[in-house]
Design a protein around this motif. Structure first.
Motif, PDB file in Angstrom:
ATOM      1  N   THR A  95       0.845  -1.124   0.009  1.00 51.39           N
ATOM      2  CA  THR A  95       0.063  -0.106   0.104  1.00 51.39           C
ATOM      3  C   THR A  95       0.952   1.290  -0.133  1.00 51.39           C
ATOM      4  O   THR A  95       2.237   1.216   0.320  1.00 51.39           O
ATOM      5  CB  THR A  95      -0.769   0.290   1.245  1.00 51.39           C
ATOM      6  OG1 THR A  95      -0.147   0.117   2.518  1.00 51.39           O
ATOM      7  CG2 THR A  95      -1.649  -1.075   1.349  1.00 51.39           C
ATOM      8  N   LEU A  97       1.037   3.552   2.373  1.00 52.50           N
ATOM      9  CA  LEU A  97       1.675   3.717   3.610  1.00 52.50           C
ATOM     10  C   LEU A  97       2.769   2.657   3.778  1.00 52.50           C
ATOM     11  O   LEU A  97       3.956   3.007   4.154  1.00 52.50           O
ATOM     12  CB  LEU A  97       0.550   3.328   4.844  1.00 52.50           C
ATOM     13  CG  LEU A  97       1.190   3.445   6.216  1.00 52.50           C
ATOM     14  CD1 LEU A  97       1.820   4.951   6.351  1.00 52.50           C
ATOM     15  CD2 LEU A  97       0.059   3.276   7.336  1.00 52.50           C
ATOM     16  N   GLU A  98       2.602   1.662   3.173  1.00 54.63           N
ATOM     17  CA  GLU A  98       3.683   0.452   3.462  1.00 54.63           C
ATOM     18  C   GLU A  98       4.876   1.024   2.453  1.00 54.63           C
ATOM     19  O   GLU A  98       6.056   0.969   2.867  1.00 54.63           O
ATOM     20  CB  GLU A  98       3.122  -0.816   3.098  1.00 54.63           C
ATOM     21  CG  GLU A  98       2.208  -1.453   4.084  1.00 54.63           C
ATOM     22  CD  GLU A  98       1.346  -2.790   3.616  1.00 54.63           C
ATOM     23  OE1 GLU A  98       0.880  -3.443   4.500  1.00 54.63           O
ATOM     24  OE2 GLU A  98       1.402  -2.850   2.422  1.00 54.63           O
ATOM     25  N   GLU A 115       5.147   4.368  11.333  1.00 50.18           N
ATOM     26  CA  GLU A 115       3.883   4.309  10.743  1.00 50.18           C
ATOM     27  C   GLU A 115       3.191   5.761  10.989  1.00 50.18           C
ATOM     28  O   GLU A 115       2.363   6.355  10.368  1.00 50.18           O
ATOM     29  CB  GLU A 115       3.015   3.023  11.309  1.00 50.18           C
ATOM     30  CG  GLU A 115       3.507   2.077  10.586  1.00 50.18           C
ATOM     31  CD  GLU A 115       2.495   0.747  10.872  1.00 50.18           C
ATOM     32  OE1 GLU A 115       1.819   0.931  11.786  1.00 50.18           O
ATOM     33  OE2 GLU A 115       2.467  -0.241  10.198  1.00 50.18           O
ATOM     34  N   ARG A 130      -5.908   7.844   1.044  1.00 44.89           N
ATOM     35  CA  ARG A 130      -5.256   6.649  -0.087  1.00 44.89           C
ATOM     36  C   ARG A 130      -4.172   5.809   0.466  1.00 44.89           C
ATOM     37  O   ARG A 130      -3.580   5.303  -0.084  1.00 44.89           O
ATOM     38  CB  ARG A 130      -4.578   7.864  -1.127  1.00 44.89           C
ATOM     39  CG  ARG A 130      -5.454   8.880  -1.875  1.00 44.89           C
ATOM     40  CD  ARG A 130      -6.855   8.202  -2.716  1.00 44.89           C
ATOM     41  NE  ARG A 130      -6.463   7.727  -3.858  1.00 44.89           N
ATOM     42  CZ  ARG A 130      -7.333   7.107  -4.762  1.00 44.89           C
ATOM     43  NH1 ARG A 130      -8.422   6.616  -4.176  1.00 44.89           N
ATOM     44  NH2 ARG A 130      -7.032   6.766  -5.927  1.00 44.89           N
ATOM     45  N   ILE A 131      -4.031   6.131   1.862  1.00 50.10           N
ATOM     46  CA  ILE A 131      -3.049   5.292   2.694  1.00 50.10           C
ATOM     47  C   ILE A 131      -3.328   3.893   2.442  1.00 50.10           C
ATOM     48  O   ILE A 131      -2.007   3.227   2.286  1.00 50.10           O
ATOM     49  CB  ILE A 131      -3.009   5.702   3.945  1.00 50.10           C
ATOM     50  CG1 ILE A 131      -4.234   5.258   4.715  1.00 50.10           C
ATOM     51  CG2 ILE A 131      -2.803   7.150   4.243  1.00 50.10           C
ATOM     52  CD1 ILE A 131      -4.334   5.155   6.450  1.00 50.10           C
ATOM     53  N   ASN A 132      -4.025   3.093   2.063  1.00 51.14           N
ATOM     54  CA  ASN A 132      -4.411   1.734   2.011  1.00 51.14           C
ATOM     55  C   ASN A 132      -4.487   1.321   0.543  1.00 51.14           C
ATOM     56  O   ASN A 132      -4.724   0.076   0.294  1.00 51.14           O
ATOM     57  CB  ASN A 132      -5.507   1.261   2.681  1.00 51.14           C
ATOM     58  CG  ASN A 132      -5.332   1.128   4.117  1.00 51.14           C
ATOM     59  OD1 ASN A 132      -4.363   1.090   4.782  1.00 51.14           O
ATOM     60  ND2 ASN A 132      -6.121   1.848   4.936  1.00 51.14           N
ATOM     61  N   HIS A 133      -4.340   2.437  -0.407  1.00 49.40           N
ATOM     62  CA  HIS A 133      -4.355   1.903  -1.710  1.00 49.40           C
ATOM     63  C   HIS A 133      -2.956   1.598  -2.393  1.00 49.40           C
ATOM     64  O   HIS A 133      -2.267   2.151  -1.770  1.00 49.40           O
ATOM     65  CB  HIS A 133      -4.827   3.190  -2.410  1.00 49.40           C
ATOM     66  CG  HIS A 133      -6.392   3.491  -2.487  1.00 49.40           C
ATOM     67  ND1 HIS A 133      -6.966   3.727  -1.272  1.00 49.40           N
ATOM     68  CD2 HIS A 133      -7.383   3.495  -3.291  1.00 49.40           C
ATOM     69  CE1 HIS A 133      -8.027   4.278  -1.256  1.00 49.40           C
ATOM     70  NE2 HIS A 133      -8.615   3.786  -2.499  1.00 49.40           N
ATOM     71  N   LYS A 134      -2.850   0.653  -3.303  1.00 54.86           N
ATOM     72  CA  LYS A 134      -1.743   0.087  -3.934  1.00 54.86           C
ATOM     73  C   LYS A 134      -1.539   1.002  -4.957  1.00 54.86           C
ATOM     74  O   LYS A 134      -2.447   1.817  -5.482  1.00 54.86           O
ATOM     75  CB  LYS A 134      -1.866  -1.315  -4.437  1.00 54.86           C
ATOM     76  CG  LYS A 134      -1.955  -2.234  -3.137  1.00 54.86           C
ATOM     77  CD  LYS A 134      -2.147  -3.816  -3.343  1.00 54.86           C
ATOM     78  CE  LYS A 134      -2.043  -4.628  -2.186  1.00 54.86           C
ATOM     79  NZ  LYS A 134      -2.183  -6.018  -2.563  1.00 54.86           N
TER      80      LYS A 134
END
Length: 217
Positions: A95, A97-98, A115, A130-134
């Motif tokens: 994602t 964030l990752e 994080e 949008r933090i969890n979007h790839k």
């Protein structure tokens, strides 16, 4: 902040950099322009310690960079230098964030701390939703802002950008220009930007031109 002395680099018989000298102060936004093949990207790779010069010295925050042992050099690069490229180099399986957190995890900082910092940066850059979007689910401009956040995650003193607007439309390019100015003001980073974008080059504190392996003011 940054001082390069007498940097030379050849590839075979081709002399790319020819005894180049360069300085940048804390909080500077420096643009470097020049024709393709002038040596801009090679110079940026040396500034980022990704490439060794044939001769010359590089000091970043008074550290003689190329005197460091490989492991120490990798650690120094991770902690003190952030990179923004034309191609975002985001890992597709992670994602936003990752992706942002990866340099912090490599630096072995606490995951909770990293994080938290990543969320703060993505929020600052307008990407809170949008933090969890790839990467495949993000626009080109959003992907580039994720790459900017990743470059900032370890609070580096120096940000190196190679054609950061090369894949962006004019609207997103203009937004990135303003973002660099805002970040410089907010965090005091030193930015060195290679660009063919005339507008980006002109907003810099200093605009330098590379000609035949040398830098001219």
């Amino acid at each position: 902040m940054v001082e390069a002395k007498n940097i030379s680099k050849s590839f075979g018989d081709l002399k790319v950099l020819k005894g180049l000298d360069f300085k940048a102060e804390k909080g500077d936004l420096v643009s470097i322009v020049g024709a393709s093949g002038a040596g801009k990207t090679t110079f940026l790779q040396i500034l980022g310690s990704l490439e060794n010069p044939d001769q010359g010295q590089l000091f970043i925050q008074d550290t003689d960079v190329f005197q460091l042992k490989p492991k120490k050099l990798a650690q120094f690069r991770n902690e003190h230098i952030g990179f923004i490229f034309q191609f975002h180099h985001l890992l597709p399986e992670f994602t936003a964030l990752e992706n942002v957190c990866i340099p912090g995890l490599i630096a072995k900082r606490k995951k909770s701390e990293i994080e938290k910092r990543g969320l703060e940066l993505l929020n600052y850059l307008g990407l809170k939703s949008r933090i969890n979007h790839k990467p495949s689910e993000l626009s080109g401009g959003e992907q580039q802002r994720v790459a900017v956040a990743r470059a900032l995650i370890n609070n580096p003193a120096l940000i190196l950008a190679d054609e950061p607007t090369g894949n962006l439309d004019s609207k997103n390019a203009d937004e990135l220009h303003q973002l660099f100015l805002d970040l410089k003001k907010e965090f005091g980073n030193t930015f060195i930007v290679i660009t063919h974008n005339k507008d980006l080059a002109e907003i810099a504190d200093r605009k330098l031109t590379m000609v035949d392996g040398l830098i001219k003011d």
